[in-house]
Design a protein around this motif. Structure first.
Motif, PDB file in Angstrom:
ATOM      1  N   LEU A  75       0.821  -1.219   0.000  1.00 35.22           N
ATOM      2  CA  LEU A  75       0.000   0.000   0.000  1.00 35.22           C
ATOM      3  C   LEU A  75       0.849   1.261   0.000  1.00 35.22           C
ATOM      4  N   PHE A  76       2.155   1.062  -0.131  1.00 32.25           N
ATOM      5  CA  PHE A  76       3.025   2.241  -0.095  1.00 32.25           C
ATOM      6  C   PHE A  76       3.310   2.735  -1.509  1.00 32.25           C
ATOM      7  N   SER A  77       3.104   4.021  -1.707  1.00 28.19           N
ATOM      8  CA  SER A  77       3.658   4.603  -2.931  1.00 28.19           C
ATOM      9  C   SER A  77       4.139   6.011  -2.642  1.00 28.19           C
ATOM     10  N   LYS A  78       5.131   6.407  -3.404  1.00 24.53           N
ATOM     11  CA  LYS A  78       5.730   7.733  -3.207  1.00 24.53           C
ATOM     12  C   LYS A  78       4.759   8.819  -3.625  1.00 24.53           C
ATOM     13  N   ASN A  79       4.829   9.922  -2.926  1.00 27.43           N
ATOM     14  CA  ASN A  79       3.928  11.022  -3.250  1.00 27.43           C
ATOM     15  C   ASN A  79       4.564  11.896  -4.322  1.00 27.43           C
ATOM     16  N   ASP A  80       4.021  11.859  -5.521  1.00 27.37           N
ATOM     17  CA  ASP A  80       4.627  12.755  -6.509  1.00 27.37           C
ATOM     18  C   ASP A  80       3.756  13.963  -6.829  1.00 27.37           C
ATOM     19  N   SER A  81       2.586  13.994  -6.197  1.00 25.36           N
ATOM     20  CA  SER A  81       1.797  15.223  -6.371  1.00 25.36           C
ATOM     21  C   SER A  81       2.329  16.229  -5.351  1.00 25.36           C
ATOM     22  N   MET A  82       2.100  17.493  -5.581  1.00 21.63           N
ATOM     23  CA  MET A  82       2.616  18.487  -4.639  1.00 21.63           C
ATOM     24  C   MET A  82       1.533  18.867  -3.623  1.00 21.63           C
ATOM     25  N   SER A  83       0.694  17.891  -3.289  1.00 27.09           N
ATOM     26  CA  SER A  83      -0.449  18.214  -2.428  1.00 27.09           C
ATOM     27  C   SER A  83       0.005  18.743  -1.060  1.00 27.09           C
ATOM     28  N   GLU A  84      -0.828  19.562  -0.501  1.00 31.63           N
ATOM     29  CA  GLU A  84      -0.552  20.199   0.796  1.00 31.63           C
ATOM     30  C   GLU A  84      -0.532  19.157   1.911  1.00 31.63           C
ATOM     31  N   ILE A  85       0.339  19.349   2.887  1.00 33.97           N
ATOM     32  CA  ILE A  85       0.247  18.512   4.082  1.00 33.97           C
ATOM     33  C   ILE A  85      -0.071  19.426   5.273  1.00 33.97           C
ATOM     34  N   THR A 111       4.887  10.370   1.148  1.00 37.45           N
ATOM     35  CA  THR A 111       4.033   9.190   1.062  1.00 37.45           C
ATOM     36  C   THR A 111       2.667   9.571   0.494  1.00 37.45           C
ATOM     37  N   ALA A 112       2.252   8.872  -0.536  1.00 34.33           N
ATOM     38  CA  ALA A 112       0.915   9.120  -1.081  1.00 34.33           C
ATOM     39  C   ALA A 112      -0.114   8.545  -0.108  1.00 34.33           C
ATOM     40  N   PRO A 113      -1.243   9.211   0.092  1.00 35.56           N
ATOM     41  CA  PRO A 113      -2.264   8.659   0.997  1.00 35.56           C
ATOM     42  C   PRO A 113      -2.616   7.237   0.572  1.00 35.56           C
ATOM     43  N   PRO A 114      -2.459   6.260   1.471  1.00 38.48           N
ATOM     44  CA  PRO A 114      -2.679   4.869   1.074  1.00 38.48           C
ATOM     45  C   PRO A 114      -4.167   4.528   0.995  1.00 38.48           C
ATOM     46  N   ALA A 144      -4.035  14.168   7.667  1.00 37.04           N
ATOM     47  CA  ALA A 144      -3.348  14.237   6.376  1.00 37.04           C
ATOM     48  C   ALA A 144      -4.044  13.389   5.320  1.00 37.04           C
ATOM     49  N   TRP A 145      -4.578  12.265   5.727  1.00 36.54           N
ATOM     50  CA  TRP A 145      -5.154  11.324   4.761  1.00 36.54           C
ATOM     51  C   TRP A 145      -6.690  11.342   4.748  1.00 36.54           C
ATOM     52  N   ASN A 146      -7.247  12.171   5.644  1.00 38.61           N
ATOM     53  CA  ASN A 146      -8.694  12.289   5.721  1.00 38.61           C
ATOM     54  C   ASN A 146      -9.396  10.944   5.980  1.00 38.61           C
ATOM     55  N   LYS A 147      -8.947  10.263   7.038  1.00 35.21           N
ATOM     56  CA  LYS A 147      -9.521   8.962   7.410  1.00 35.21           C
ATOM     57  C   LYS A 147     -10.043   9.024   8.840  1.00 35.21           C
ATOM     58  N   PRO A 148     -11.122   8.280   9.120  1.00 33.06           N
ATOM     59  CA  PRO A 148     -11.631   8.258  10.499  1.00 33.06           C
ATOM     60  C   PRO A 148     -10.704   7.527  11.460  1.00 33.06           C
ATOM     61  N   ILE A 149     -10.795   7.873  12.744  1.00 27.73           N
ATOM     62  CA  ILE A 149     -10.023   7.174  13.781  1.00 27.73           C
ATOM     63  C   ILE A 149     -10.972   6.305  14.611  1.00 27.73           C
ATOM     64  N   ILE A 150     -10.541   5.073  14.861  1.00 27.33           N
ATOM     65  CA  ILE A 150     -11.293   4.189  15.761  1.00 27.33           C
ATOM     66  C   ILE A 150     -10.489   4.057  17.052  1.00 27.33           C
ATOM     67  N   PRO A 151     -10.927   4.703  18.144  1.00 32.26           N
ATOM     68  CA  PRO A 151     -10.198   4.538  19.409  1.00 32.26           C
ATOM     69  C   PRO A 151     -10.459   3.130  19.972  1.00 32.26           C
ATOM     70  N   VAL A 152      -9.387   2.432  20.338  1.00 30.46           N
ATOM     71  CA  VAL A 152      -9.530   1.037  20.781  1.00 30.46           C
ATOM     72  C   VAL A 152      -8.999   0.866  22.207  1.00 30.46           C
ATOM     73  N   ASN A 153      -9.772   0.134  23.007  1.00 34.95           N
ATOM     74  CA  ASN A 153      -9.347  -0.281  24.340  1.00 34.95           C
ATOM     75  C   ASN A 153      -8.423  -1.496  24.154  1.00 34.95           C
TER      76      ASN A 153
END
Ligand code: KG4
Ligand code: ZN
Length: 393
Positions: A75-85, A111-114, A144-153
């Motif tokens: 799932l890893f790819s290099k980020n070649d777009s100049m997108s904002e972080i 890192t490109a958003p996976p 950065a990747w616009n993904k939800p967080i699941i808090p886990v016990n």
């Protein structure tokens, strides 16, 4: 859907990515990557885990591990777009971990958003400085990747570790509800009723030391390295291979207390007095002491589990956590399974001690049962805090 999970509650830095499809009754689960870096060697010099040291090591290792887990899962790819972080926000999140912030910004830039759907992270119980490293990493990735967080016990993680439990013909065993869980680890000794996934009731726990802690302390008395569980267990097996009778026997504190609580401090002290009484302790005697200690622990654990089974109606027994890696304790519970005819689920050895795969699995359970606890709006990220004493049930 793909869940990336982060675990940093104690002395293992761990990242895992799983793919989970289907519903709770018959999910299709596969592990895409599961990397764990143990700090054992660093802490063993001190005979225990130092929170500030643990935090520093997590901060040093989390980004390389993150990259490794993404690469392993393809799932890893290099980020070649100049997108904002989100540089400003990242600096703010890591204001207490300054050494990590530049590495994190560098990682985000490159890192490109996976292709993942959610980020699961342990927020307790555990060492708060250590937990924060994982939580802040999750917050940054979520932004950065616009993904939800699941808090886990973390404790639900140990329970969920049996979701990948394989039976004899490699078929996944599903626990029938309600199930009874016994979590035995370095920080916990807890009996929990699982009414259904997500519905937990605390039935009893230790009033003093956790069972893994007792293993570690007794191991130290026997001059064994930290963590003491594995070498103590090896030593005890040697005593079982001889024909001689064990001259040592240790008490079973709280065995007849009438409730479902445990105590290991008296047992530990009893071992200490036994050793102190002798002028010197031979290797053979050490083996017998280790064996008698392990037998006392297994007896207490099985006995309380039996009592809990008598007080309810259960479709499965789940035994998990670091101490469930112990082969004598495993055999004792297999005997209980034969005696009671209630299926036993124990995680694979690799999932017994702390790992992030179990956190991803718990994340899946939460997605299916408690959507309201998931953080989907970045405005709510500040509500996520480390909770060192987080309970279950
Ligand atoms: O689950 P875990 O990795 O971390 C906590 O959440 O605490 O458990 C670590 C504990 C340590 O106390 C270690 O000594 C114990 O699990 N442990 C064992 C064995 N392997 C690990 N105890 C007894 N026998 C083992 N084979
Ligand atoms: Zn644990």
């Amino acid at each position: 859907m793909k869940i990336l999970a982060i675990e940093t509650s104690c002395d293992e830095t761990a990242i895992s990515i799983i793919n989970a499809e289907g519903g709770l009754s018959n999910p299709k689960l596969s592990v895409l990557s599961d990397v764990v870096l143990s700090q054992i060697e660093i802490h063993s010099k001190y005979g225990g885990v130092f929170p500030a040291l643990a935090k520093r090591e997590h901060a040093k290792n989390i980004i390389p591990l993150l990259k490794e887990a993404l690469v392993e899962a393809n799932l890893f790819s290099k980020n070649d777009s100049m997108s904002e972080i989100p540089e400003k926000e990242t600096r703010k999140i890591f204001s207490h971990e300054k050494d990590l912030v530049e590495d994190m910004l560098d990682f985000l830039k490159n890192t490109a958003p996976p292709n993942i759907d959610a980020i699961a992270v342990t927020y307790g119980p555990g060492l708060e400085p250590a937990l924060w490293v994982g939580i802040n990493t999750a917050k940054t990735l979520s932004l950065a990747w616009n993904k939800p967080i699941i808090p886990v016990n973390h404790l639900e993680g140990h329970i969920a570790s049996v979701l990948l439990n394989k039976g004899q013909n490699e078929e996944i065993k599903r626990p029938q509800m309600p199930s009874l869980a016994l979590i035995i680890s370095g920080g916990h000794t807890e009996l929990i009723k699982i009414e259904d996934w997500g519905k937990y009731e605390f039935l009893g726990g230790t009033v003093d030391d956790a069972v893994g802690e007792a293993f570690d302390k007794v191991a130290r008395m026997l001059d064994l390295p930290y963590p003491g569980g594995p070498p103590l267990s090896k030593m005890a097996e040697k005593a079982r291979q001889t024909e001689m009778n064990n001259p040592f026997v240790f008490p079973r504190p709280m065995k007849h207390s009438g409730d479902l609580n445990f105590s290991f401090s008296g047992l530990k002290t009893s071992v200490l007095y036994t050793i102190k009484k002798q002028e010197s302790v031979s290797e053979k005697e050490k083996q017998f002491i280790a064996c008698a200690f392990e037998e006392a622990v297994a007896d207490i654990l099985v006995d309380k589990t039996k009592k809990a089974l008598e007080e309810g109606s259960y479709g499965a027994i789940i035994v998990s956590g670091g101490v469930s890696a112990n082969s004598f304790i495993r055999r004792s519970f297999q005997e209980l399974e034969r005696d009671t005819d209630i299926p036993l689920l124990i995680p694979d050895l690799s999932l017994s001690t702390d790992n992030a795969c179990m956190i991803a699995l718990a994340g899946f359970l939460i997605l299916k049962t408690r959507m309201e606890t998931i953080i989907t709006d970045s405005k709510n990220l500040k509500k996520l805090n480390a909770e060192g004493n987080l309970k279950i049930g």
